[in-house]
Design a protein around this motif. Structure first.
Motif, PDB file in Angstrom:
ATOM      1  N   HIS A 571     -25.250  32.604 -34.094  1.00  0.00           N
ATOM      2  CA  HIS A 571     -24.664  31.282 -34.325  1.00  0.00           C
ATOM      3  C   HIS A 571     -25.181  30.193 -33.392  1.00  0.00           C
ATOM      4  O   HIS A 571     -24.980  29.004 -33.679  1.00  0.00           O
ATOM      5  N   TYR A 572     -25.849  30.527 -32.276  1.00  0.00           N
ATOM      6  CA  TYR A 572     -26.303  29.477 -31.362  1.00  0.00           C
ATOM      7  C   TYR A 572     -27.303  28.554 -32.053  1.00  0.00           C
ATOM      8  O   TYR A 572     -27.247  27.330 -31.908  1.00  0.00           O
ATOM      9  N   PHE A 573     -28.226  29.142 -32.789  1.00  0.00           N
ATOM     10  CA  PHE A 573     -29.256  28.367 -33.474  1.00  0.00           C
ATOM     11  C   PHE A 573     -28.633  27.495 -34.565  1.00  0.00           C
ATOM     12  O   PHE A 573     -28.872  26.285 -34.627  1.00  0.00           O
ATOM     13  N   THR A 574     -27.830  28.103 -35.413  1.00  0.00           N
ATOM     14  CA  THR A 574     -27.266  27.354 -36.543  1.00  0.00           C
ATOM     15  C   THR A 574     -26.208  26.351 -36.096  1.00  0.00           C
ATOM     16  O   THR A 574     -26.046  25.295 -36.722  1.00  0.00           O
ATOM     17  N   ASP A 575     -25.468  26.647 -35.033  1.00  0.00           N
ATOM     18  CA  ASP A 575     -24.511  25.663 -34.525  1.00  0.00           C
ATOM     19  C   ASP A 575     -25.228  24.391 -34.088  1.00  0.00           C
ATOM     20  O   ASP A 575     -24.735  23.273 -34.307  1.00  0.00           O
TER      21      ASP A 575
END
Length: 918
Positions: A571-575
């Motif tokens: 989720h770090y990338f997509t957040d």
């Protein structure tokens, strides 16, 4: 009338001058930087008994048996000015790789051979190299290649050339297979005693391959002249003995050729500027009655090294230095003999030691005590030993003070001693350079003997399995010293080059090494891994059109759904992507969140999950057989009667009545399924009406509830009758903006998704209605030992085509794999076995399916980028994943490329959009 050659030189000179004027003009002009041509303890044979012990605790220099000169027939090294006035020399910037010129450099072992050896240099260093190139042409200097020689012969001829160990060590640096420095020991005469020539080579090698630190330093300058850049700042009472002295004690002298002694009744000290060093290795003589050495870190006691041992033997002590240290001071107590200190930064880079003594020749270094020479050379563990002599041999030969046979035998013995001491190291022999003499009539003539000694050294190098570099020819051959003198590049002694001449010699030697390194690289297929967002204008036109409409305030929605493995699941990338796009184009809700256990990684987006009671969380990698129904992420949560699953959206958000939103639940219905008790914000929701006919297979059900605002709690309880299977939930705001669904399964490949039951995926995609599908697979495929490229292209392509159709004709973006490294047993790193296959195949998959393509690996920096990201705190220690900061950095790079493509789209919209005035 000028000759053809003179005309050619005139033409070249004019071209160089005009090019310089243009390069300097553009570099000073107010233009973007991109357009400027010139941009802005214990070790050694003594063993553990000599481990350092931790405690808390101007007169003229005296020389032991030293005459005024190192050799009564050889002059001292002259003190050269650090800066000399120079003539304006034309500089020609090399053509860029894009223009078909010099390739990017040796950091890419698969690049074409660098014809000049300038690869890997940039900025001021490149500008300096180009000036020296022009100076060399003016002086008639030549680019002379290294004769690599042969270290090992086999039935089919030479099996290993003379520099193979050195070049392999450099390649291991770039490939992450080496965690220790690549050291070079350069032994020579007065030409390098003040670190001229070697300073250029060191700086260039460290620029190309990384720096391991300063390396070996003397306690003090071994002579009274020259620069002291390769020595500490010593108190005046040190005594020293040198191999160049007339009758040195041959049972005491170390490999460095100099020993610095402090008597029992005197206290001496030496101070070193530490800079980036993290370790100091002290070389000394452990001897009967030996004293101790106190180490001070910025004046504070750090450690004490004891130096008493019987019998006398060379030893070393390695000391870790505190971070941020500026100065290291060594202070003697009692009888102490030091040989030098090596300062290194602990990084796998190049360390280049300069061991030069005025008046030295091959026979002089044979005066070093053979056991000490062997032990200390082995302690340094060099990858290359350079032997740079010949000038004093030629001087002596010209005076008939020696014979060619004596020169040959001394050189042979020194090569033999080096090869025996460090058999795994490469060796390289220099020829002498040219020198001149003045006749009784005042005429300048070439010194006799230089070419004869060069030929002898070439023969010795070939016999000893060493490489050879003909510095005499590179300088311009016999007679060139006279021209150098007239150009201010040679001292009045007619022997020693001045600083500018020394720089040119270092430059010529460096380029010869670089060309040999580039030419010796093993052939490999270059990975097709271009940076930037490819085919966006064609593949993302609908996406860009919706972005433009949102910017204009039109009531539309852009739904993005990303499928992938752990990079997506984290989720770090997509957040980062969701936050940036929503801030610019509007927030249309958090979107889909898969079922599962509580996860802190959901917290930044305001989502929390909770499982109570008896639940089993299954995924498509751990459960067999294939063909089962799964959620979009390949996960499902199966709860027994009484189990409850809760998911909260926009946790911590302020209560809001508007805008309206749609809260959706995704689950599997079918034979034997339990009954769902659903609540929204604590209020019970009426049961879902049964289907007209009972389901005979597990079937995806989707139920949506209209709710006000973004903050809501959805709870699902198994009311009995069998297990319930929850796939996920979604929160969509009924307003213009962006939703970005992230559905990732750690360890998944594209084949994992292809093996899921297709109707279940189709039903969920149809419900989500994304306009853009983002596919991020390949990282796990790269670890497969025998990945077939054709199968990958066919299967991944078929999956993309099917999911695009199921999503109603969505556009697609394929993200290429990040760089991935795996660790060998000894701790070094190598590429995963199929990384090249994945990197080559994925752009083809994207093109065949009409998708845009973006290489995460290229954005990271390409080959071995993961190792660089690890050093910067952006890459995870496992060589596969990134840190949270790394994912955020990578997302920012994608956003930048996406923004660039979008702006280009707005400047040249499709005809239909242009006619509408958008």
């Amino acid at each position: 009338m000028p000759t053809a050659l003179e005309s050619k030189h005139t033409s070249v000179g004019l071209t160089l001058a005009l090019s310089l004027a243009l390069a300097v003009g553009l570099s000073l002009a107010p233009v973007p930087e991109a357009l400027r041509p010139i941009p802005s303890l214990g070790r050694g044979p003594v063993g553990p008994q000599l481990l350092a012990l931790v405690t808390t605790s101007s007169a003229s220099r005296k020389s032991v048996g030293v005459e005024p000169d190192a050799d009564t027939h050889s002059p001292e090294v002259p003190e050269l000015p650090d800066e000399e006035p120079e003539e304006a020399v034309a500089v020609v910037e090399p053509p860029s790789p894009e223009a078909g010129g010099t390739p990017a450099g040796p950091t890419d072992p698969g690049a074409p051979v660098d014809p000049r050896g300038l690869a890997g240099l940039s900025g001021p260093m490149l500008a300096s190299a180009l000036k020296l190139e022009a100076l060399g042409e003016k002086m008639g200097a030549r680019q002379v290649d290294v004769d690599l020689g042969c270290r090992r012969m086999g039935p089919q001829g030479c099996e290993e050339h003379g520099l193979a160990p050195f070049f392999e060590a450099l390649r291991a640096l770039h490939e992450g297979r080496r965690t220790t420095p690549v050291r070079v020991e350069h032994l020579g005469d007065s030409l390098i005693a003040s670190d001229h020539i070697t300073d250029v080579v060191r700086e260039r090698l460290q620029a190309r391959h990384g720096s391991g630190g300063k390396g070996f330093l003397y306690v003090d300058r071994p002579t009274r002249s020259g620069r002291g850049v390769r020595a500490g700042v010593a108190s005046p009472g040190w005594e020293f003995i040198r191999v160049i002295d007339r009758a040195p004690p041959r049972d005491r002298l170390p490999f460095s050729g100099v020993a610095f002694a402090a008597g029992v009744s005197s206290v001496q000290e030496v101070r070193f500027a530490v800079e980036d060093a993290r370790t100091a290795e002290i070389f000394f003589l452990a001897q009967p009655g030996g004293g101790s050495l106190q180490l001070l870190a910025d004046g504070k006691p750090l450690q004490r090294v004891q130096m008493r041992w019987t019998p006398a033997e060379v030893a070393s002590a390695r000391v870790k230095l505190p971070e941020g240290l500026q100065t290291l001071t060594l202070k003697t107590r009692g009888k102490v003999e030091l040989h030098g200190v090596s300062l290194e930064n602990g990084q796998p880079g190049v360390v280049y030691d300069t061991l030069g003594l005025p008046g030295a020749y091959a026979g002089v270094f044979l005066r070093a005590h053979a056991p000490y020479f062997r032990a200390q050379m082995r302690q340094r563990k060099p990858a290359l030993v350079v032997l740079m002599f010949g000038g004093n041999e030629a001087f002596r030969l010209s005076r008939d003070w020696t014979k060619p046979e004596e020169i040959r035998e001394e050189a042979r013995e020194l090569v033999r001693r080096v090869r025996e001491s460090v058999p795994d190291a490469a060796c390289l022999v220099w020829s002498p350079i040219d020198a001149a003499v003045r006749t009784l009539g005042g005429e300048l003539v070439p010194r006799r003997g230089s070419r004869a000694v060069a030929d002898i050294f070439h023969e010795v190098a070939r016999e000893g399995g060493c490489a050879y570099w003909d510095a005499l020819t590179a300088m311009g051959d016999e007679g060139s010293a006279i021209q150098w003198l007239s150009a201010g590049m040679l001292n009045a002694d007619l022997i020693h080059p001045r600083a500018k001449g020394s720089d040119l010699l270092g430059h010529l030697f460096d380029l010869a090494l670089q060309r040999a390194f580039a030419a010796s690289a093993p052939p490999r297929v270059a990975l097709v891994d271009p940076p930037g967002l490819r085919d966006a204008d064609r593949a993302l036109s609908t996406t860009f059109t919706r972005m433009l409409a949102l910017e204009k305030g039109e009531p539309t929605r852009l739904g993005i759904l990303q499928l992938g493995a752990s990079h997506t699941a984290s989720h770090y990338f997509t957040d980062t992507l969701r936050g940036a796009l929503s801030q610019r184009l509007g927030d249309a809700g958090r979107g889909f969140v898969a079922a599962g256990r509580a996860s802190e990684r959901l917290t930044p987006s305001g989502v929390s999950r909770e499982l109570t009671g008896e639940w089993t969380v299954e995924d498509a990698l751990e459960t067999t057989p294939t063909g089962q129904a799964w959620g979009l992420s390949g996960v499902r949560a199966v709860g027994a009667p009484g189990a409850e699953w809760r998911i909260r959206f926009c946790e911590g958000c302020a209560s809001a009545v508007t805008p309206m939103a749609r809260l959706s639940l995704y689950w599997l219905d079918g034979p034997g399924a339990g009954r769902l008790d659903v609540k929204v914000d604590g209020a019970a929701i009426s049961p879902e009406p049964p289907p007209p006919e009972p389901f005979t297979t597990p079937t995806v059900r989707v139920r949506s509830f209209p709710v006000p605002g973004p903050a809501h709690l959805l709870s699902v309880t198994n009311a009995g009758g069998g297990p319930v299977t929850v796939l996920g939930a979604a929160l969509d705001l009924e307003r213009p903006g962006v939703t970005y669904d992230a559905v990732g399964l750690p360890g998944a490949t594209a084949a994992t998704v292809a093996a899921m039951e297709p109707q279940a995926l189709a039903a969920q995609l149809s419900s989500r209605k994304p306009q853009l599908l983002v596919f991020w697979y390949g990282t796990n495929e790269s670890a497969l030992p025998a990945l077939d490229a054709a199968t990958l292209r066919a299967d991944y392509g078929a999956l993309i085509a099917r999911l695009k159709h199921d999503a109603g004709g969505a556009e697609c973006l394929v993200l290429g794999t990040t760089d991935r490294q795996q660790q060998r047993a000894e701790g070094t790193w190598e590429e995963t076995p199929s990384l090249g296959t994945v990197v080559t195949a994925l752009p083809e998959v994207a093109r065949e399916q009409g998708c845009a393509y973006w290489s995460a690996r290229a954005a990271m920096g390409g080959e071995r980028a993961m190792l660089r990201w690890q050093k910067e705190g952006l890459g995870h220690a496992d060589g596969t994943h990134l840190t949270p900061e790394g994912y955020q950095r990578l997302a920012g790079l994608l956003l930048a490329d996406l923004q660039s493509a979008y702006e280009a789209f707005k400047q040249n919209p499709p005809p239909a959009l242009a006619s509408e005035g958008r």
